[in-house]
Design an enzyme around this catalytic site. Sequence first.
Site, PDB file in Angstrom:
ATOM      1  N   TYR A 176       0.830  -1.218   0.000  1.00  0.00           N
ATOM      2  CA  TYR A 176       0.000   0.000   0.000  1.00  0.00           C
ATOM      3  C   TYR A 176       0.863   1.266   0.000  1.00  0.00           C
ATOM      4  O   TYR A 176       0.379   2.350  -0.329  1.00  0.00           O
ATOM      5  CB  TYR A 176      -0.952   0.032   1.210  1.00  0.00           C
ATOM      6  CG  TYR A 176      -2.046  -1.012   1.173  1.00  0.00           C
ATOM      7  CD1 TYR A 176      -2.222  -1.853   0.074  1.00  0.00           C
ATOM      8  CD2 TYR A 176      -2.919  -1.174   2.249  1.00  0.00           C
ATOM      9  CE1 TYR A 176      -3.221  -2.819   0.051  1.00  0.00           C
ATOM     10  CE2 TYR A 176      -3.921  -2.134   2.232  1.00  0.00           C
ATOM     11  CZ  TYR A 176      -4.063  -2.960   1.134  1.00  0.00           C
ATOM     12  OH  TYR A 176      -5.048  -3.915   1.121  1.00  0.00           O
ATOM     13  N   ASP A 211      -3.306 -18.004   1.290  1.00  0.00           N
ATOM     14  CA  ASP A 211      -4.500 -18.629   0.699  1.00  0.00           C
ATOM     15  C   ASP A 211      -5.057 -19.700   1.629  1.00  0.00           C
ATOM     16  O   ASP A 211      -6.264 -19.804   1.847  1.00  0.00           O
ATOM     17  CB  ASP A 211      -4.202 -19.184  -0.708  1.00  0.00           C
ATOM     18  CG  ASP A 211      -2.845 -19.870  -0.811  1.00  0.00           C
ATOM     19  OD1 ASP A 211      -2.041 -19.763   0.144  1.00  0.00           O
ATOM     20  OD2 ASP A 211      -2.582 -20.520  -1.835  1.00  0.00           O
ATOM     21  N   ASP A 230      -5.300  -6.664   5.878  1.00  0.00           N
ATOM     22  CA  ASP A 230      -6.508  -5.918   5.539  1.00  0.00           C
ATOM     23  C   ASP A 230      -7.634  -6.897   5.212  1.00  0.00           C
ATOM     24  O   ASP A 230      -8.756  -6.808   5.733  1.00  0.00           O
ATOM     25  CB  ASP A 230      -6.171  -5.055   4.301  1.00  0.00           C
ATOM     26  CG  ASP A 230      -7.251  -4.050   3.972  1.00  0.00           C
ATOM     27  OD1 ASP A 230      -8.236  -3.961   4.731  1.00  0.00           O
ATOM     28  OD2 ASP A 230      -7.107  -3.350   2.945  1.00  0.00           O
ATOM     29  N   ASP A 244     -10.820  -8.412   7.988  1.00  0.00           N
ATOM     30  CA  ASP A 244     -12.242  -8.211   7.688  1.00  0.00           C
ATOM     31  C   ASP A 244     -12.975  -9.544   7.654  1.00  0.00           C
ATOM     32  O   ASP A 244     -14.109  -9.658   8.126  1.00  0.00           O
ATOM     33  CB  ASP A 244     -12.425  -7.501   6.339  1.00  0.00           C
ATOM     34  CG  ASP A 244     -12.556  -5.995   6.515  1.00  0.00           C
ATOM     35  OD1 ASP A 244     -12.092  -5.492   7.557  1.00  0.00           O
ATOM     36  OD2 ASP A 244     -13.125  -5.330   5.624  1.00  0.00           O
TER      37      ASP A 244
END
Length: 357
Positions: A141, A224, A248, A252
């Site tokens: 990011y 994964d 991130d 969530d």
Amino acid sequence: MKKILVLPGDGIGPEIVAEALKVLDKVKEKFNLAIETEEGVLGGAAIDAEGHPYPEVTQKQALAADAILLGAVGGPKWDKIEDITIRPEKGLLGIRSQLELFSNLRPAILYPQLADASSLKPEIVSGLDILIVRELTGGIYFGTPRGFRELENGAKEGFNTYKYSEPEIERIGRSAFEAAKKRGGKLCSVDKANVLEATILWREVMDRLAPEYPEVELSHMYVDNAAMQLVRAPKQFDVMVTGNMFGDILSDCAAMLTGSIGMLPSASLDKNNKGMYEPIHGSAPDIAGQGIANPLATILSVAMMLRYSLDEAEAANAIEKAVSDVLDQNLRTADIYSEGMKKVSTSEMGAAVVAAL
Ligand code: NAD
């Protein structure tokens, strides 16, 4: 005397922060804590008051504080501002980067009383208690070079850089090992070391740190597989540590295992454990001003603040127990309501936690 900067922010922010402050006042009295609070502006409220989402006056307050309690920022009122450098969310990024809050702690806890709120089967999630430690100021990011360029064949290409340096990995690693030490003693480091060099280094540094924390059992998992395991058997995890982008996404996912966004707190810490504490949800403009928002995520953020920045674990435990007690009393705000429960307002929920304390 410890100083806490309180930033109610926008939307439901002021409503939920008001309840969290009542709880803080109660634990101050009960545990005789030397804490003083000061209010400031951030986000939309700061744009209205000072013309900037993270104005100088708030910067001064934030630098001087021992910890920061934030409600939430943003809302439709400020979405139309054309200059994106003065959008409310820039206030959030500004304060995180100025204070170097690189370690984001996001617990995903499912109170057994709310097991029905999850979209997963109750037996898979009931009693879930995971902590995700996400690196917050590095990785893809922020990596440069980044941008768009034109290829020789005339096609446009977008590109980013995924990089982590040893010191960056080491400091987030230490943060995670320390957290695991205070909890169940298990740390799972999540990477993609079969493909990405930056995460080969990530794995090496985590392995190098492990002998310094003999009480913590370190394991590694590819991202994964971690995503799969989180929805297959999430209770196998205690603490997970990962980079900015993987964190991130996984945090969530973990939050949603609990099914109740209004219940989850978070902390963002610097290297000295100075931190900013906030619920993981946003400013919920759709329900702002109605007195129905769930204040428990913000109240639990106060508990995290007491534990991580103020070293008052006893007071933190008391708040967490009080939250569990009000759920045992079948009190529910609208977002976690189910049949047979007693529906309460934001302020009634706050008052019930204070009473339980
Ligand atoms: P949101 O989290 O604000 O709301 C999502 C849904 O969850 C809404 O239906 C809302 O009513 C509900 N909800 C959220 N918190 C709740 C609570 N405590 N009690 C009951 N219900 C609750 O996300 P969004 O709608 O995508 O974003 C709204 C605004 O918040 C946007 O401006 C966004 O940029 C901002 N935002 C801010 C933060 C932050 O300050 N850290 C984080 C996310 C979004």
